[in-house]
Design an enzyme around this catalytic site. Structure first.
Site, PDB file in Angstrom:
ATOM      1  N   ASN A 170      -2.402  -8.832   3.641  1.00 40.61           N
ATOM      2  CA  ASN A 170      -3.784  -8.623   4.098  1.00 40.61           C
ATOM      3  C   ASN A 170      -3.731  -7.669   5.290  1.00 40.61           C
ATOM      4  O   ASN A 170      -2.649  -7.321   5.768  1.00 40.61           O
ATOM      5  CB  ASN A 170      -4.465  -9.948   4.440  1.00 40.61           C
ATOM      6  N   ASP A 215       2.644 -13.184  -0.394  1.00 37.55           N
ATOM      7  CA  ASP A 215       2.824 -12.854   1.031  1.00 37.55           C
ATOM      8  C   ASP A 215       3.548 -14.012   1.748  1.00 37.55           C
ATOM      9  O   ASP A 215       4.525 -13.792   2.485  1.00 37.55           O
ATOM     10  CB  ASP A 215       1.433 -12.617   1.641  1.00 37.55           C
ATOM     11  N   TYR A 232      -7.363 -12.489  -4.132  1.00 36.44           N
ATOM     12  CA  TYR A 232      -8.364 -11.409  -4.059  1.00 36.44           C
ATOM     13  C   TYR A 232      -9.138 -11.196  -5.367  1.00 36.44           C
ATOM     14  O   TYR A 232     -10.018 -10.335  -5.440  1.00 36.44           O
ATOM     15  CB  TYR A 232      -7.712 -10.109  -3.583  1.00 36.44           C
TER      16      TYR A 232
HETATM   17  N1  AR6 Z   1       6.550 -13.594  -6.755  1.00 35.83           N
HETATM   18  C1  AR6 Z   1       5.798 -12.792  -7.553  1.00 35.83           C
HETATM   19  N2  AR6 Z   1       4.461 -12.935  -7.672  1.00 35.83           N
HETATM   20  C2  AR6 Z   1       3.864 -13.930  -6.983  1.00 35.83           C
HETATM   21  C3  AR6 Z   1       4.578 -14.809  -6.120  1.00 35.83           C
HETATM   22  C4  AR6 Z   1       5.981 -14.601  -6.024  1.00 35.83           C
HETATM   23  N3  AR6 Z   1       6.756 -15.375  -5.250  1.00 35.83           N
HETATM   24  N4  AR6 Z   1       3.686 -15.685  -5.575  1.00 35.83           N
HETATM   25  C5  AR6 Z   1       2.476 -15.374  -6.079  1.00 35.83           C
HETATM   26  N5  AR6 Z   1       2.570 -14.334  -6.933  1.00 35.83           N
HETATM   27  P1  AR6 Z   1      -1.748 -13.178  -4.151  1.00 35.83           P
HETATM   28  P2  AR6 Z   1      -3.690 -11.043  -3.527  1.00 35.83           P
HETATM   29  C6  AR6 Z   1       1.527 -13.620  -7.696  1.00 35.83           C
HETATM   30  O1  AR6 Z   1      -2.806 -14.208  -4.013  1.00 35.83           O
HETATM   31  O2  AR6 Z   1      -4.552 -11.443  -4.657  1.00 35.83           O
HETATM   32  C7  AR6 Z   1      -2.404 -13.759   0.696  1.00 35.83           C
HETATM   33  O3  AR6 Z   1      -2.839 -14.864   1.409  1.00 35.83           O
HETATM   34  C8  AR6 Z   1       0.220 -14.320  -7.957  1.00 35.83           C
HETATM   35  O4  AR6 Z   1       0.341 -15.211  -9.059  1.00 35.83           O
HETATM   36  O5  AR6 Z   1      -0.422 -13.453  -3.565  1.00 35.83           O
HETATM   37  O6  AR6 Z   1      -3.376  -9.578  -3.341  1.00 35.83           O
HETATM   38  C9  AR6 Z   1      -2.369 -12.490   1.556  1.00 35.83           C
HETATM   39  O7  AR6 Z   1      -2.027 -12.769   2.886  1.00 35.83           O
HETATM   40  C10 AR6 Z   1      -0.664 -13.128  -8.296  1.00 35.83           C
HETATM   41  O8  AR6 Z   1      -0.467 -12.728  -9.645  1.00 35.83           O
HETATM   42  O9  AR6 Z   1      -2.230 -11.753  -3.522  1.00 35.83           O
HETATM   43  C11 AR6 Z   1      -3.767 -11.982   1.420  1.00 35.83           C
HETATM   44  O10 AR6 Z   1      -4.626 -12.622   2.339  1.00 35.83           O
HETATM   45  C12 AR6 Z   1      -0.132 -12.011  -7.397  1.00 35.83           C
HETATM   46  O11 AR6 Z   1       1.142 -12.481  -6.937  1.00 35.83           O
HETATM   47  C13 AR6 Z   1      -4.163 -12.364   0.014  1.00 35.83           C
HETATM   48  O12 AR6 Z   1      -3.347 -13.476  -0.333  1.00 35.83           O
HETATM   49  C14 AR6 Z   1      -1.001 -11.686  -6.201  1.00 35.83           C
HETATM   50  O13 AR6 Z   1      -1.607 -12.880  -5.693  1.00 35.83           O
HETATM   51  C15 AR6 Z   1      -3.869 -11.251  -0.962  1.00 35.83           C
HETATM   52  O14 AR6 Z   1      -4.352 -11.607  -2.228  1.00 35.83           O
END
Ligand code: AR6
Length: 198
Positions: free
Chosen positions: A34, A44, A146
């Site tokens: 973020n 993250d 997001y």
């Molecule tokens: N390895 C690979 N993919 C993953 C992992 C992992 N260890 N963990 C989750 N995913 P998101 P966004 C996937 O929510 O939508 C955070 O709080 C997950 O299933 O991580 O860009 C940040 O600080 C999904 O398909 O990121 C921001 O505030 C993808 O990663 C916010 O979330 C992205 O999900 C960003 O939201």
């Protein structure tokens, strides 16, 4: 154009896999961060846990990052497994407004969020290339907290990464690291049906 890799050659340089991105052995992993760059949930949170507390201390000095851009950092504890860099990129929040729903349902041309998401991938690849990274892995940016529609995000990710790979020799390989088999299936289906949307 001589020396310009074809689309088929670029496709050979792409890998779609399921798993935890922090477990990969690649030169750089992208983080779906973020704007604060100070950590959060999802991928993250996993990256900050795996890289250790030095990452947060380092990121406090960066002054955040605007949506659609990226900043590169050392990988700290993840360096033990061969990851040299973390590329923090800030994806757009999909609008839960009427405009967002309309954009998705009508498959209108490009929305502002589409352009910002594309920029996350191209800017991250630029930073990876500057550091000479051969292998770079991306999570599905913006598709978790997001709420970016997954198939729309996969088209943007694949379309822009393939376009970039056709123009550059580096990175030699890009891994789309999905967190579930269903998400990986979306990427595979999107790639297989590229003639319909590319
Ligand atoms: N390895 C690979 N993919 C993953 C992992 C992992 N260890 N963990 C989750 N995913 P998101 P966004 C996937 O929510 O939508 C955070 O709080 C997950 O299933 O991580 O860009 C940040 O600080 C999904 O398909 O990121 C921001 O505030 C993808 O990663 C916010 O979330 C992205 O999900 C960003 O939201």
């Amino acid at each position: 154009m001589p020396g310009m890799p074809s689309l088929d050659e670029a496709i050979q340089r792409i890998e779609i896999t399921t798993g935890d991105i922090t477990q990969l052995r690649v030169d750089a992993i992208a983080n779906a961060a973020n704007e604060s760059l100070l950590g959060g949930g999802g991928v993250d949170g996993a990256i900050h846990r795996a890289a250790g507390p030095q990452l947060l201390e380092h990121n406090k000095t960066l002054g955040g990052c605007p949506t659609g851009l990226a900043k590169i950092t050392p990988a700290f504890d993840l360096e033990q497994q061969g990851i040299r860099h973390i590329i923090h990129t800030v994806g757009p929040v999909w609008p839960t407004t009427e405009a967002g729903r309309q954009a998705e349902s009508e498959k209108l041309g490009y929305t502002r969020e589409d352009v910002l998401l594309a920029s996350c991938y191209t800017r991250s690849l630029e930073l990876a290339r500057e550091q000479g990274c051969e292998h770079v892995a991306f999570p599905a940016i913006s598709t978790g907290v997001y709420h970016f529609p997954k198939d729309r995000a996969a088209k943007i990710a694949l379309g822009h990464v393939l376009g970039d790979l056709q123009q550059h020799d580096l990175p030699a390989r890009v891994i789309f690291c999905c967190f579930s088999d269903d998400d990986a299936a979306v990427y595979r289906e999107t790639l297989n049906t590229r003639h319909q949307w590319m």
